[in-house]
Enzyme design. Structure first.
Site, PDB file in Angstrom:
ATOM      1  N   ASP A 298     -23.067 -12.843 -22.699  1.00  0.00           N
ATOM      2  CA  ASP A 298     -23.877 -13.739 -21.853  1.00  0.00           C
ATOM      3  C   ASP A 298     -24.520 -12.968 -20.694  1.00  0.00           C
ATOM      4  O   ASP A 298     -25.420 -13.477 -20.035  1.00  0.00           O
ATOM      5  CB  ASP A 298     -23.018 -14.888 -21.298  1.00  0.00           C
ATOM      6  CG  ASP A 298     -23.195 -16.183 -22.072  1.00  0.00           C
ATOM      7  OD1 ASP A 298     -24.247 -16.331 -22.732  1.00  0.00           O
ATOM      8  OD2 ASP A 298     -22.302 -17.047 -22.003  1.00  0.00           O
TER       9      ASP A 298
ATOM     10  N   GLN B 110     -18.088 -20.997 -22.888  1.00  0.00           N
ATOM     11  CA  GLN B 110     -19.088 -22.029 -22.630  1.00  0.00           C
ATOM     12  C   GLN B 110     -18.855 -22.666 -21.259  1.00  0.00           C
ATOM     13  O   GLN B 110     -17.751 -23.096 -20.951  1.00  0.00           O
ATOM     14  CB  GLN B 110     -19.034 -23.098 -23.740  1.00  0.00           C
ATOM     15  CG  GLN B 110     -20.085 -24.181 -23.620  1.00  0.00           C
ATOM     16  CD  GLN B 110     -21.515 -23.648 -23.785  1.00  0.00           C
ATOM     17  OE1 GLN B 110     -21.803 -22.848 -24.664  1.00  0.00           O
ATOM     18  NE2 GLN B 110     -22.407 -24.094 -22.908  1.00  0.00           N
TER      19      GLN B 110
ATOM     20  N   LYS C 278     -24.688 -22.475 -31.586  1.00  0.00           N
ATOM     21  CA  LYS C 278     -24.485 -21.025 -31.500  1.00  0.00           C
ATOM     22  C   LYS C 278     -23.729 -20.507 -32.722  1.00  0.00           C
ATOM     23  O   LYS C 278     -24.066 -19.465 -33.281  1.00  0.00           O
ATOM     24  CB  LYS C 278     -23.737 -20.678 -30.204  1.00  0.00           C
ATOM     25  CG  LYS C 278     -24.605 -20.862 -28.966  1.00  0.00           C
ATOM     26  CD  LYS C 278     -23.818 -20.798 -27.656  1.00  0.00           C
ATOM     27  CE  LYS C 278     -24.750 -21.122 -26.477  1.00  0.00           C
ATOM     28  NZ  LYS C 278     -24.017 -21.200 -25.193  1.00  0.00           N
TER      29      LYS C 278
END
Ligand code: NDP
Length: 297
Positions: free
Chosen positions: A123, A100, A56
């Site tokens: 997200d 994460q 990422k």
């Protein structure tokens, strides 16, 4: 001759990344060097999480998105982690926050995700963003990356969605459930199949659009596919394969070789939905950065 067109997720994701880079450059020129910023927060030493985070950050670098990085010890308390998130909430150069998952067991994931400011929820997992995705007449600020990537693959392949029968196999918070709501927003008639569904094969056979996100290797056979259907295979299952150096291979939830004889469009695994997830994360960072830098909502 009658086989499905294989949707090249790698190519489509690469195209999108170039488009994002151009938009970041434009923003930078127009607003005195300002660029979107993403905070990536990782807790603990899980190898898979570290790999995802590295990918990422690299993807951010390539398109010119600035990335902040917090690598926190496994032993961090929930309170301390929440403080880290709050700091990024207040940082005006940070426009997206990604925690994460999974988090260590002593930390309540939902509580931590719920602290992320709505405007920085790249997200798309904040309950209010999910709620707005579900509500008629509302749009979320961000949509979860993997299901969004699946929809974009359909759209960029020219698949008409309006009025079509769509079936989603799986109802998880990160893939199946948001995918079904996105298809609903696109005016599909949506049916969700899950582990307690009585006749999954008969239901899948009705699907003009089939999104498979069950995490069960090759469970969807050729005769589950309606002739001419568009099939998006989110499943990423690692199965033993002695012919590979690593000893394993990645396969989808769909039996690709059978299904491609019946579908009109199909994604491969790997190289289908996988590359789209990060492209959509970059897109969400750009959108969040743009809204903040341009001062729009
Ligand atoms: P989960 O395990 O969280 O959810 C799986 C869902 O599928 C559940 O809703 C479950 O039903 C349902 N299900 C499981 N087995 C069956 C079955 N035999 N028949 C019908 N329904 C079934 O998985 P995720 O949603 O997180 O991930 C799904 C797949 O997508 C995985 O293979 C994962 O690796 C992959 N994935 C790929 C990504 C990418 O390409 N970037 C990103 C995220 C995921 P129930 O609710 O009843 O338990």
């Amino acid at each position: 001759d009658d086989e499905a067109t294989i949707i090249d997720g790698k190519k489509i994701a690469a195209d999108i990344r170039l488009e994002i880079k151009a938009e970041v450059d434009e923003l930078k020129t127009k607003y005195g060097g300002k660029v979107p910023g993403l905070a990536v927060v990782i807790v603990g030493e899980r190898k898979d999480s570290q790999t995802y985070v590295r990918m990422k950050r690299k993807a951010c670098d390539e398109v010119g998105i600035h990335s902040f990085h917090s690598e926190l010890p496994e032993t961090i308390s929930e309170e301390e982690l929440i403080d880290v998130v709050k700091k990024y909430n207040e940082n005006p150069d940070c426009h997206g926050i990604l925690v994460q998952l999974p988090l260590p067991k002593h930390i309540d994931e939902e509580k931590v995700l719920g602290v992320i400011s709505l405007e920085k929820d790249v997200d798309g997992f904040h309950p209010l963003n999910i709620g707005m995705l579900a509500m008629k007449g509302h749009e979320p600020l961000f949509m979860p990356c993997t299901p969004k990537g699946s929809i974009v693959l359909l759209e960029r392949s020219g698949v008409e969605l309006k009025g079509k029968n769509a079936v989603v196999v799986g109802r998880s918070n990160i893939v199946g459930m948001p995918a079904s709501m996105m298809l609903n927003k696109k005016d599909c008639t949506v049916t969700v199949v899950h582990s307690r569904t009585k006749n999954p094969k008969e239901i899948c056979r009705q699907a003009d659009i089939l999104i498979a996100a069950a995490g069960s290797a090759k469970m969807i056979k050729g005769d589950w596919i309606k002739k001419g259907a568009a099939v998006i295979d989110v499943g990423t299952n690692s199965v033993e394969d002695k012919s590979k150096k690593s000893g394993y291979a990645l396969v989808g939830d769909v039996d690709f070789d059978e299904a491609k004889k019946r579908a009109s469009f199909i994604t491969p695994v790997p190289g289908g939905v996988g590359p789209m997830t990060i492209a959509m994360l970059l897109q969400n960072c750009l959108d969040g950065g743009k809204r903040a830098i341009e001062g729009t909502k």
